[in-house]
Design a protein around this motif. Structure first.
Motif, PDB file in Angstrom:
ATOM      1  N   ASP A  64      31.779  52.155  59.842  1.00  0.00           N
ATOM      2  CA  ASP A  64      31.451  53.507  60.308  1.00  0.00           C
ATOM      3  C   ASP A  64      32.498  54.505  59.806  1.00  0.00           C
ATOM      4  O   ASP A  64      33.452  54.141  59.112  1.00  0.00           O
ATOM      5  CB  ASP A  64      31.277  53.530  61.833  1.00  0.00           C
ATOM      6  N   GLU A  65      32.315  55.784  60.185  1.00  0.00           N
ATOM      7  CA  GLU A  65      33.177  56.850  59.658  1.00  0.00           C
ATOM      8  C   GLU A  65      34.644  56.690  60.052  1.00  0.00           C
ATOM      9  O   GLU A  65      35.543  56.955  59.260  1.00  0.00           O
ATOM     10  CB  GLU A  65      32.648  58.209  60.133  1.00  0.00           C
ATOM     11  N   ARG A  66      34.905  56.211  61.281  1.00  0.00           N
ATOM     12  CA  ARG A  66      36.297  56.008  61.711  1.00  0.00           C
ATOM     13  C   ARG A  66      36.944  54.889  60.906  1.00  0.00           C
ATOM     14  O   ARG A  66      38.096  54.991  60.478  1.00  0.00           O
ATOM     15  CB  ARG A  66      36.348  55.664  63.211  1.00  0.00           C
ATOM     16  N   GLN A  67      36.167  53.825  60.674  1.00  0.00           N
ATOM     17  CA  GLN A  67      36.697  52.698  59.909  1.00  0.00           C
ATOM     18  C   GLN A  67      37.009  53.102  58.467  1.00  0.00           C
ATOM     19  O   GLN A  67      38.011  52.664  57.898  1.00  0.00           O
ATOM     20  CB  GLN A  67      35.708  51.536  59.947  1.00  0.00           C
TER      21      GLN A  67
END
Lengths: 176, 64
Positions: free
Chosen positions: A35-38
Motif C-alpha cells: 500500500d501507499e504507506r509501505q
C-alpha cells in the motif's frame, strides 16, 4: 575480458526481457501488493541503505589507505557492501511493516529464509574446513556463502522478532 | 495526533482493523498507523475509508 562478462550480460538481458514481457502483459506477481504507506517506508529504507553503503565504503577506503593493508579481495568487498545495504533495507522495512505485501504470509518467508541460510551455512562450513576462506590474511571471494548465510540469518532473526512482537502487541490493538 | 473519530466509526460498524484494511486494500498496520496518528493517508485512501464506513471526509479527517 569480454568472454568473462558475457554470461552476466546474457543473464541481465534475459531478466530485462522477462520483466518487459511481464509488464507488457500485465502479469501480476503473487504477494507483491504494497500500500501507499509501505511504498513510502520502502523509499526511506532505500535511502537509508544507500547512505549506509556510502559511509561504509568511504570509511573502508580511508582505513585501507591509512593502514596500507587489504583485508578482503575486491569481489567480496563489493558484495559485502551490497549485502550490508540489503540488510539495512530489509531490517528497516521489516520493523516498519513494509517488507511484506499486505497479502503475504510471513511464515512462508521465515521458512524460505531459513532454508537459504541453512544451505549457505553448509557451504561456508566446507570453505572454513578446507581453509579457503582466508588466505595470507585476506578474506577471499570464497567467503560469499558465509556472507550470504549471515545476511539471510540477520533477515530471518528480524522477521521472527517482528512476527513475535506483532503477535504480542498487534492482536490486542486489532479490535478496539 | 490520534484519529479517534476513525477508530470509533470503525468500532461502530463492528469492523476490526484487518477487516477495514481488507475492504480498502491496505495492510492492517496502515490502518493502525492512521488511527494512532503516525501516518497521514492520501486523499485517495481517506475517500476509500469514508466510503466503507459511510462517513464524509469532514466527519473522519477534519481536525477541529
Amino acid at each position: 575480458m569480454t568472454s568473462e562478462f558475457l554470461p552476466f550480460i546474457l543473464i541481465f538481458i534475459i531478466i530485462v526481457l522477462v520483466l518487459f514481457v511481464m509488464r507488457r502483459n500485465n502479469v501480476q506477481v503473487r504477494g507483491g501488493d504494497v500500500d501507499e504507506r509501505q511504498q513510502m517506508i520502502r523509499g526511506k529504507a532505500l535511502r537509508l541503505a544507500m547512505i549506509t553503503i556510502v559511509i561504509i565504503a568511504v570509511l573502508y577506503s580511508c582505513f585501507t589507505y591509512i593502514t596500507e593493508t587489504h583485508y578482503a579481495e575486491d569481489g567480496i568487498s563489493v558484495l559485502l557492501l551490497a549485502f550490508i545495504g540489503l540488510a539495512v533495507y530489509s531490517i528497516y522495512a521489516i520493523f516498519h511493516d513494509a517488507f511484506f505485501g499486505f497479502k503475504d504470509r510471513p511464515l512462508r518467508y521465515i521458512l524460505i529464509t531459513l532454508i537459504v541460510s541453512g544451505v549457505n551455512v553448509v557451504g561456508a562450513v566446507r570453505m572454513i574446513q578446507e581453509h579457503m576462506l582466508v588466505q595470507n590474511g585476506v578474506l577471499t571471494n570464497n567467503g560469499i556463502q558465509l556472507a550470504l548465510a549471515a545476511l539471510f540469518f540477520v533477515i530471518l532473526i528480524a522477521i521472527v522478532i517482528k512476527y513475535v512482537m506483532d503477535r504480542r502487541a498487534g492482536d490486542a490493538e486489532e479490535l478496539f | 495526533m490520534k484519529n479517534l473519530k476513525l477508530k470509533s466509526a470503525r468500532a461502530a460498524m463492528d469492523l476490526s482493523q484487518q477487516q477495514l484494511a481488507d475492504a480498502v486494500g491496505v495492510s492492517r498496520q496502515t490502518i493502525n498507523a492512521i488511527e494512532k496518528g503516525d501516518y497521514n493517508p492520501t486523499v485517495k485512501l481517506c475517500i476509500a475509508i469514508c466510503k466503507v464506513l459511510g462517513k464524509t471526509l469532514d466527519e473522519l479527517f477534519w481536525e477541529e
